[in-house]
Design a protein around this motif. Structure first.
Motif, PDB file in Angstrom:
ATOM      1  N   HIS A  42      47.007  58.974  45.623  1.00 31.21           N
ATOM      2  CA  HIS A  42      46.639  57.650  45.112  1.00 31.21           C
ATOM      3  C   HIS A  42      47.138  57.513  43.688  1.00 31.21           C
ATOM      4  CE1 HIS A  42      44.442  53.917  44.751  1.00 31.21           C
ATOM      5  NE2 HIS A  42      44.009  54.339  43.576  1.00 31.21           N
ATOM      6  N   PRO A  43      47.956  56.494  43.436  1.00 34.00           N
ATOM      7  CA  PRO A  43      48.484  55.514  44.399  1.00 34.00           C
ATOM      8  C   PRO A  43      49.499  56.144  45.346  1.00 34.00           C
ATOM      9  CG  PRO A  43      49.522  55.226  42.267  1.00 34.00           C
ATOM     10  CD  PRO A  43      48.445  56.253  42.060  1.00 34.00           C
ATOM     11  N   ARG A 103      37.424  47.555  42.394  1.00 35.82           N
ATOM     12  CA  ARG A 103      38.623  48.348  42.162  1.00 35.82           C
ATOM     13  C   ARG A 103      39.803  47.686  42.865  1.00 35.82           C
ATOM     14  NH1 ARG A 103      36.641  52.579  43.778  1.00 35.82           N
ATOM     15  NH2 ARG A 103      37.474  52.713  45.896  1.00 35.82           N
ATOM     16  N   ASP A 104      40.879  47.484  42.106  1.00 32.83           N
ATOM     17  CA  ASP A 104      42.119  46.913  42.647  1.00 32.83           C
ATOM     18  C   ASP A 104      41.890  45.562  43.319  1.00 32.83           C
ATOM     19  OD1 ASP A 104      43.471  49.222  41.808  1.00 32.83           O
ATOM     20  OD2 ASP A 104      43.065  50.249  43.710  1.00 32.83           O
ATOM     21  N   GLY A 105      40.957  44.793  42.785  1.00 30.73           N
ATOM     22  CA  GLY A 105      40.711  43.458  43.306  1.00 30.73           C
ATOM     23  C   GLY A 105      39.774  43.390  44.489  1.00 30.73           C
ATOM     24  N   ASP A 152      36.793  41.536  50.179  1.00 22.55           N
ATOM     25  CA  ASP A 152      37.836  40.916  49.360  1.00 22.55           C
ATOM     26  C   ASP A 152      37.238  39.650  48.761  1.00 22.55           C
ATOM     27  OD1 ASP A 152      39.979  39.621  48.242  1.00 22.55           O
ATOM     28  OD2 ASP A 152      41.305  39.855  49.974  1.00 22.55           O
TER      29      ASP A 152
END
Length: 226
Positions: free
Chosen positions: A75-76, A215-217, A157
């Motif tokens: 990750h990533p 995290r990450d949107g 999301d």
């Protein structure tokens, strides 16, 4: 002499759709499910995207009496690395007699095409046992609930679904509250689930909810075994 049944490896995210796929596959007499394949973030030892702890996935595998085959991802993770490690896993599965790989995808044609392309020429055939249409996922959701499946939302999301849904049981009440445009099964990535009860599970997998993080949107809920 009868021919051996095709051996199927099931892509396993820990959510309701792959659990439903296993339920459907096990009702077919013409094949045998021989294991679960799961991608994990090797840094935190959690399911890639769903962020479910590995020990909970191991509990699911034990509950359905199937071996778990982990694919560890950095990750990533670049698409190149992802495909490289998937190719290695597919080659190993083929060497061990696996003939098919099954996926719990529902109706996204581009996802299905990608999987078919990646498996092309490997000697392993893709299966989509619960493939349906976007118009039929509402009925599918109710069918799963009626069959005794229970799950909790572990990822949301926020661009499509309010964070208040995080940690909610996947049940009739939740389905009734989903905004218009959100797929009842979350097939477009609006949410992800952890399945803790299924007719295929020997025992229910008790979980307790922990911290929610962004995290990450995306918003993720930490589930822990009770």
């Amino acid at each position: 002499m009868t021919s051996p049944k095709p051996k199927v490896l099931l892509s396993w995210s820990s959510g309701k759709d792959c659990a439903w796929a296993l339920h459907v596959l096990r009702r077919r007499s013409d094949l045998e499910v021989v294991g679960l394949l799961t991608t994990f973030n090797e840094t935190v030892d959690r399911v890639a995207m769903h962020a479910v702890r590995r020990e909970l996935v191991e509990a699911q595998a034990a509950a359905v009496s199937l071996p778990l085959f982990p694919i560890m991802l950095p990750h990533p993770c670049s698409n190149e690395v992802y495909e490289q490690r998937m190719r290695a896993a597919v080659a190993e599965a083929k060497a061990n007699g696996v003939t098919h790989m099954a996926f719990g995808d529902l109706f996204l044609a581009d996802v299905r095409e990608y999987r078919e392309q990646r498996l092309g020429g490997t000697g392993i055939e893709p299966l989509f046992p619960i493939w349906t249409t976007a118009e039929e996922t509402s009925d599918l959701a109710r069918t799963m609930l009626a069959a005794g499946f229970e799950a909790v939302l572990t990822c949301v999301d926020p661009k499509h679904l309010d964070v208040r849904f995080l940690g909610r049981r996947y049940d009739a009440s939740l389905l009734a509250e989903l905004p218009a445009g959100v797929d009842p099964c979350g097939e477009r990535g609006e949410f992800h689930t952890f399945c803790f009860r299924s007719p295929e599970f020997k025992t229910e997998i008790p979980v307790t909810t922990g911290e929610a993080v962004e995290r990450d949107g995306f918003w993720f809920l930490d589930l822990r075994p009770e």
